[in-house]
Write a protein that holds these residues in place. Structure first.
Motif, PDB file in Angstrom:
ATOM      1  N   ASN A  25       0.798  -1.222   0.000  1.00  0.00           N
ATOM      2  CA  ASN A  25       0.000   0.000   0.000  1.00  0.00           C
ATOM      3  C   ASN A  25       0.839   1.284   0.000  1.00  0.00           C
ATOM      4  OD1 ASN A  25      -2.628   1.057  -0.266  1.00  0.00           O
ATOM      5  ND2 ASN A  25      -2.738   1.490   1.924  1.00  0.00           N
ATOM      6  N   VAL A  26       2.066   1.223  -0.532  1.00  0.00           N
ATOM      7  CA  VAL A  26       2.937   2.400  -0.614  1.00  0.00           C
ATOM      8  C   VAL A  26       2.999   2.858  -2.068  1.00  0.00           C
ATOM      9  CG1 VAL A  26       5.285   3.279  -0.303  1.00  0.00           C
ATOM     10  CG2 VAL A  26       4.258   1.808   1.437  1.00  0.00           C
ATOM     11  N   TYR A  27       2.769   4.166  -2.266  1.00  0.00           N
ATOM     12  CA  TYR A  27       2.671   4.766  -3.595  1.00  0.00           C
ATOM     13  C   TYR A  27       3.690   5.887  -3.770  1.00  0.00           C
ATOM     14  CZ  TYR A  27      -1.755   2.323  -4.011  1.00  0.00           C
ATOM     15  OH  TYR A  27      -2.712   1.344  -4.084  1.00  0.00           O
ATOM     16  N   LEU A  28       4.038   6.138  -5.024  1.00  0.00           N
ATOM     17  CA  LEU A  28       4.896   7.269  -5.349  1.00  0.00           C
ATOM     18  C   LEU A  28       4.108   8.552  -5.136  1.00  0.00           C
ATOM     19  CD1 LEU A  28       7.770   7.797  -6.650  1.00  0.00           C
ATOM     20  CD2 LEU A  28       6.497   8.301  -8.725  1.00  0.00           C
ATOM     21  N   ARG A  29       4.711   9.505  -4.426  1.00  0.00           N
ATOM     22  CA  ARG A  29       4.077  10.785  -4.095  1.00  0.00           C
ATOM     23  C   ARG A  29       4.897  11.905  -4.732  1.00  0.00           C
ATOM     24  NH1 ARG A  29       5.306  14.742  -0.414  1.00  0.00           N
ATOM     25  NH2 ARG A  29       3.556  15.926   0.428  1.00  0.00           N
ATOM     26  N   MET A  30       4.225  12.836  -5.391  1.00  0.00           N
ATOM     27  CA  MET A  30       4.923  13.947  -6.023  1.00  0.00           C
ATOM     28  C   MET A  30       4.252  15.262  -5.665  1.00  0.00           C
ATOM     29  SD  MET A  30       6.293  14.245  -9.912  1.00  0.00           S
ATOM     30  CE  MET A  30       4.983  15.057 -10.793  1.00  0.00           C
ATOM     31  N   ASP A  31       4.990  16.109  -4.956  1.00  0.00           N
ATOM     32  CA  ASP A  31       4.511  17.429  -4.557  1.00  0.00           C
ATOM     33  C   ASP A  31       5.270  18.472  -5.378  1.00  0.00           C
ATOM     34  OD1 ASP A  31       3.894  19.858  -3.382  1.00  0.00           O
ATOM     35  OD2 ASP A  31       4.193  19.155  -1.331  1.00  0.00           O
ATOM     36  N   GLY A  32       4.580  19.060  -6.347  1.00  0.00           N
ATOM     37  CA  GLY A  32       5.197  20.035  -7.244  1.00  0.00           C
ATOM     38  C   GLY A  32       5.017  21.473  -6.806  1.00  0.00           C
ATOM     39  N   THR A  33       4.790  21.689  -5.519  1.00  0.00           N
ATOM     40  CA  THR A  33       4.630  23.053  -5.007  1.00  0.00           C
ATOM     41  C   THR A  33       5.835  23.903  -5.416  1.00  0.00           C
ATOM     42  OG1 THR A  33       3.323  22.271  -3.127  1.00  0.00           O
ATOM     43  CG2 THR A  33       4.341  24.452  -2.922  1.00  0.00           C
ATOM     44  N   GLY A  34       5.566  25.042  -6.025  1.00  0.00           N
ATOM     45  CA  GLY A  34       6.621  25.974  -6.431  1.00  0.00           C
ATOM     46  C   GLY A  34       7.267  25.664  -7.773  1.00  0.00           C
ATOM     47  N   VAL A  35       6.918  24.547  -8.391  1.00  0.00           N
ATOM     48  CA  VAL A  35       7.508  24.185  -9.684  1.00  0.00           C
ATOM     49  C   VAL A  35       6.598  24.765 -10.773  1.00  0.00           C
ATOM     50  CG1 VAL A  35       8.282  22.296 -11.163  1.00  0.00           C
ATOM     51  CG2 VAL A  35       8.500  22.101  -8.684  1.00  0.00           C
ATOM     52  N   THR A  36       6.921  25.982 -11.235  1.00  0.00           N
ATOM     53  CA  THR A  36       6.066  26.687 -12.191  1.00  0.00           C
ATOM     54  C   THR A  36       6.782  27.046 -13.488  1.00  0.00           C
ATOM     55  OG1 THR A  36       6.585  28.776 -11.113  1.00  0.00           O
ATOM     56  CG2 THR A  36       4.590  27.627 -10.374  1.00  0.00           C
ATOM     57  N   THR A  37       8.095  26.874 -13.526  1.00  0.00           N
ATOM     58  CA  THR A  37       8.889  27.078 -14.736  1.00  0.00           C
ATOM     59  C   THR A  37      10.032  26.075 -14.724  1.00  0.00           C
ATOM     60  OG1 THR A  37      10.331  28.713 -13.678  1.00  0.00           O
ATOM     61  CG2 THR A  37       8.416  29.578 -14.867  1.00  0.00           C
ATOM     62  N   GLY A 140       8.957   1.961   6.891  1.00  0.00           N
ATOM     63  CA  GLY A 140       8.377   2.847   7.900  1.00  0.00           C
ATOM     64  C   GLY A 140       7.183   3.646   7.413  1.00  0.00           C
ATOM     65  N   VAL A 141       6.824   3.529   6.145  1.00  0.00           N
ATOM     66  CA  VAL A 141       5.654   4.245   5.619  1.00  0.00           C
ATOM     67  C   VAL A 141       4.439   3.343   5.824  1.00  0.00           C
ATOM     68  CG1 VAL A 141       4.627   5.344   3.598  1.00  0.00           C
ATOM     69  CG2 VAL A 141       7.106   5.473   3.957  1.00  0.00           C
ATOM     70  N   THR A 142       3.791   3.524   6.979  1.00  0.00           N
ATOM     71  CA  THR A 142       2.693   2.634   7.363  1.00  0.00           C
ATOM     72  C   THR A 142       1.377   3.381   7.621  1.00  0.00           C
ATOM     73  OG1 THR A 142       3.396   2.755   9.669  1.00  0.00           O
ATOM     74  CG2 THR A 142       4.264   0.922   8.342  1.00  0.00           C
TER      75      THR A 142
END
Length: 172
Positions: A25-37, A140-142
């Motif tokens: 139940n562990v997934y790839l997570r992508m937080d693109g906060t601030g990635v605008t250019t 540890g990602v539980t």
């Protein structure tokens, strides 16, 4: 049910998830906060999440050269980026390099998807770093947390390795 190569052409804009085969139940997570250019070193955060929420949803984008890119559903035109420049050329150990986000698609955002016998895929850098694979360690990602956890980086010569295999699923 995991997607197969035959399913890719019919996906269109259907969101998918990238799930570890090694960590339940562990997934790839992508937080693109601030990635605008576009910026050379990329930005944002790529790590692991328990369960799949908005930051774990992607669109699989076929590229003209036969490779694929992963676009964030939460951050349009922000793509998974893999930089294997500082990766040791050994197959064991903690891996290395940098995995983060990039605005738009350049060579670091293109992947070859290698189908595995169990229905999963390994993701190799398509052009920039031959024989370098995406690696995800969800130890540890539980439980789901706001910032995610675990490690996402690169591994050399790891096609089909335990930390380098992923199930692609239609997002629920």
């Amino acid at each position: 049910m995991p997607l197969s190569v035959a399913d890719f052409a019919a996906l269109g804009d259907t969101p998918i998830t990238i799930q570890s085969t090694f960590f339940a139940n562990v997934y790839l997570r992508m937080d693109g906060t601030g990635v605008t250019t576009f910026t050379g070193p990329g930005g944002g955060t790529v790590n692991c999440q328990f369960g799949a929420g908005p930051l774990e949803k992607f669109q699989l984008r076929a590229q003209a050269d036969g490779s694929f890119s992963f676009e964030s559903m939460a951050f349009p035109n922000v793509y998974l980026r893999m930089d294997g420049a500082e990766l040791p050329t050994v197959t064991a150990g903690p891996g290395g390099g940098t995995v983060n986000c990039q605005f738009g698609v350049e060579p670091y955002e293109k992947f070859k998807l290698h189908a595995q016998a169990d229905g999963s895929f390994s993701f190799e850098s398509a052009t920039a770093f031959p024989n370098v694979y995406l690696r995800m360690v969800g130890s540890g990602v539980t439980a789901s947390t706001d910032g995610g956890g675990g490690i996402v980086n690169c591994q050399f010569n790891a096609n089909g390795g335990g930390h380098e295999k992923f199930l692609l699923n239609v997002a629920g």
